[in-house]
Design a protein around this motif. Structure first.
Motif, PDB file in Angstrom:
ATOM      1  N   GLN A 171       0.835  -1.202   0.000  1.00  0.00           N
ATOM      2  CA  GLN A 171       0.000   0.000   0.000  1.00  0.00           C
ATOM      3  C   GLN A 171       0.873   1.257   0.000  1.00  0.00           C
ATOM      4  O   GLN A 171       1.963   1.272   0.583  1.00  0.00           O
ATOM      5  N   LEU A 172       0.375   2.300  -0.633  1.00  0.00           N
ATOM      6  CA  LEU A 172       1.041   3.593  -0.564  1.00  0.00           C
ATOM      7  C   LEU A 172       0.705   4.244   0.772  1.00  0.00           C
ATOM      8  O   LEU A 172      -0.455   4.484   1.091  1.00  0.00           O
ATOM      9  N   LEU A 173       1.738   4.488   1.555  1.00  0.00           N
ATOM     10  CA  LEU A 173       1.570   5.168   2.845  1.00  0.00           C
ATOM     11  C   LEU A 173       2.099   6.583   2.687  1.00  0.00           C
ATOM     12  O   LEU A 173       3.281   6.778   2.382  1.00  0.00           O
ATOM     13  N   THR A 174       1.237   7.559   2.892  1.00  0.00           N
ATOM     14  CA  THR A 174       1.642   8.951   2.701  1.00  0.00           C
ATOM     15  C   THR A 174       2.506   9.414   3.869  1.00  0.00           C
ATOM     16  O   THR A 174       2.517   8.809   4.950  1.00  0.00           O
ATOM     17  N   HIS A 175       3.224  10.513   3.615  1.00  0.00           N
ATOM     18  CA  HIS A 175       4.033  11.101   4.684  1.00  0.00           C
ATOM     19  C   HIS A 175       3.163  11.414   5.897  1.00  0.00           C
ATOM     20  O   HIS A 175       3.551  11.164   7.033  1.00  0.00           O
ATOM     21  N   SER A 176       1.988  11.948   5.655  1.00  0.00           N
ATOM     22  CA  SER A 176       1.097  12.329   6.738  1.00  0.00           C
ATOM     23  C   SER A 176       0.665  11.118   7.562  1.00  0.00           C
ATOM     24  O   SER A 176       0.627  11.167   8.792  1.00  0.00           O
ATOM     25  N   GLU A 177       0.355  10.019   6.888  1.00  0.00           N
ATOM     26  CA  GLU A 177      -0.078   8.806   7.605  1.00  0.00           C
ATOM     27  C   GLU A 177       1.052   8.250   8.464  1.00  0.00           C
ATOM     28  O   GLU A 177       0.822   7.814   9.601  1.00  0.00           O
ATOM     29  N   ILE A 178       2.252   8.262   7.935  1.00  0.00           N
ATOM     30  CA  ILE A 178       3.394   7.731   8.695  1.00  0.00           C
ATOM     31  C   ILE A 178       3.696   8.623   9.896  1.00  0.00           C
ATOM     32  O   ILE A 178       3.944   8.137  11.003  1.00  0.00           O
ATOM     33  N   TYR A 218       7.803   9.343  -4.950  1.00  0.00           N
ATOM     34  CA  TYR A 218       8.183  10.745  -4.843  1.00  0.00           C
ATOM     35  C   TYR A 218       6.981  11.670  -4.722  1.00  0.00           C
ATOM     36  O   TYR A 218       6.013  11.572  -5.471  1.00  0.00           O
ATOM     37  N   GLY A 219       7.102  12.572  -3.748  1.00  0.00           N
ATOM     38  CA  GLY A 219       6.065  13.564  -3.509  1.00  0.00           C
ATOM     39  C   GLY A 219       4.866  13.039  -2.757  1.00  0.00           C
ATOM     40  O   GLY A 219       3.957  13.802  -2.421  1.00  0.00           O
ATOM     41  N   LYS A 220       4.830  11.744  -2.474  1.00  0.00           N
ATOM     42  CA  LYS A 220       3.655  11.168  -1.806  1.00  0.00           C
ATOM     43  C   LYS A 220       4.004  10.424  -0.513  1.00  0.00           C
ATOM     44  O   LYS A 220       3.424  10.685   0.522  1.00  0.00           O
ATOM     45  N   GLY A 221       4.908   9.468  -0.593  1.00  0.00           N
ATOM     46  CA  GLY A 221       5.216   8.696   0.599  1.00  0.00           C
ATOM     47  C   GLY A 221       6.057   7.479   0.274  1.00  0.00           C
ATOM     48  O   GLY A 221       7.018   7.569  -0.503  1.00  0.00           O
ATOM     49  N   SER A 231       6.812   4.267 -10.550  1.00  0.00           N
ATOM     50  CA  SER A 231       6.783   5.540  -9.859  1.00  0.00           C
ATOM     51  C   SER A 231       7.542   5.513  -8.543  1.00  0.00           C
ATOM     52  O   SER A 231       7.558   6.466  -7.805  1.00  0.00           O
ATOM     53  N   SER A 232       8.175   4.340  -8.256  1.00  0.00           N
ATOM     54  CA  SER A 232       8.830   4.166  -6.972  1.00  0.00           C
ATOM     55  C   SER A 232      10.328   4.031  -7.128  1.00  0.00           C
ATOM     56  O   SER A 232      10.839   3.705  -8.198  1.00  0.00           O
ATOM     57  N   SER A 233      11.022   4.274  -6.044  1.00  0.00           N
ATOM     58  CA  SER A 233      12.472   4.104  -6.032  1.00  0.00           C
ATOM     59  C   SER A 233      12.883   3.650  -4.663  1.00  0.00           C
ATOM     60  O   SER A 233      12.247   3.958  -3.675  1.00  0.00           O
TER      61      SER A 233
END
Length: 237
Positions: A171-178, A218-221, A231-233
């Motif tokens: 799952q994509l975990l956003t900066h805010s969620e973390i 990038y830009g999301k989490g 879109s990931s690295s």
């Protein structure tokens, strides 16, 4: 199931080994206490069956030694000692069960089965404290991770972060969620703190040559798992 039988009476160990083997158990035999203690130290057994009186080192001493090292492998004593004080001494040494010689094989097999059920229960990881994702294991209770045959010590924050990733694998975990998970109350640290935390965790769980597990979106989490996306690295944050 592996059983270590330590007894110096060949007339007992030979038929007992045959019976246990017919029941499907893998049995290793030692005829003296020193050899039995060395095998017990190596571990890997599901049950130890120990005679009390042995050459070189008593079964009681073997039991006391492994318990002092934190080894909780079930121990069944076979002994001619049958007084109440003897039983109490054996149990106080860490024994799980006690069978007085001579005994019936059916009773022995029943006690073996009971102790092996206990051994399986002890070795089954609690899903609430042990998490597995890909080739990584997390022991939350002890703040340890395991990967590639190595043990990885984690800080409290690293353990919390890794648990969050593993419970939301893919799952994509956003900066805010973390941020909200790691610092649920009080003032939130700067974004650099989270980036540093991620970087430290990566260094620990991603050794050279291992498949990256933490991917930056990038830009999301971040996304956790062995499958990377376009879109990931897994590079620097």
């Amino acid at each position: 199931m592996r059983i270590l039988l330590v007894d110096d009476e060949v007339q007992l160990t030979e038929p007992l080994t045959r019976v246990l083997t017919r029941e499907g158990y893998q049995v290793e035999v030692a005829s003296d206490g020193a050899t039995g203690a060395e095998l017990a130290r190596q571990g890997g057994y599901d049950l130890l069956i120990l005679d009390w009186m042995l050459p070189h080192q008593s079964g009681l001493a073997i039991c006391q030694e492994i318990r002092s090292q934190g080894d909780m492998t079930p121990v069944l004593f076979l002994t001619a000692k049958d007084t109440l004080d003897d039983r109490v001494q054996g149990l106080d040494a860490g024994a799980d069960d006690y069978l007085v010689k001579p005994f019936e094989l059916l009773e022995l097999l029943a006690r073996v089965r009971a102790q092996l059920r206990r051994s399986v229960t002890q070795k089954t990881p609690d899903p609430e404290t042990h998490l597995h994702r890909d080739d990584l294991e997390l022991d939350r209770e002890n703040q340890l991770a395991y990967r590639g045959g190595r043990t990885i010590e984690l800080s409290e924050k690293e353990s919390t972060l890794l648990e969050y990733f593993m419970r939301h694998s893919g799952q994509l975990l956003t900066h805010s969620e973390i941020y909200q998970h790691l610092w649920p109350t009080g003032e939130k640290p700067s974004s650099n703190v989270l980036a540093a935390q991620i970087r430290l965790l990566r260094r620990k769980i991603e050794a050279p040559g291992e498949v990256p597990l933490i991917h930056t979106v990038y830009g999301k989490g971040y996304r956790f798992g062995s499958g990377g996306e376009s879109s990931s690295s897994s590079g620097p944050d």
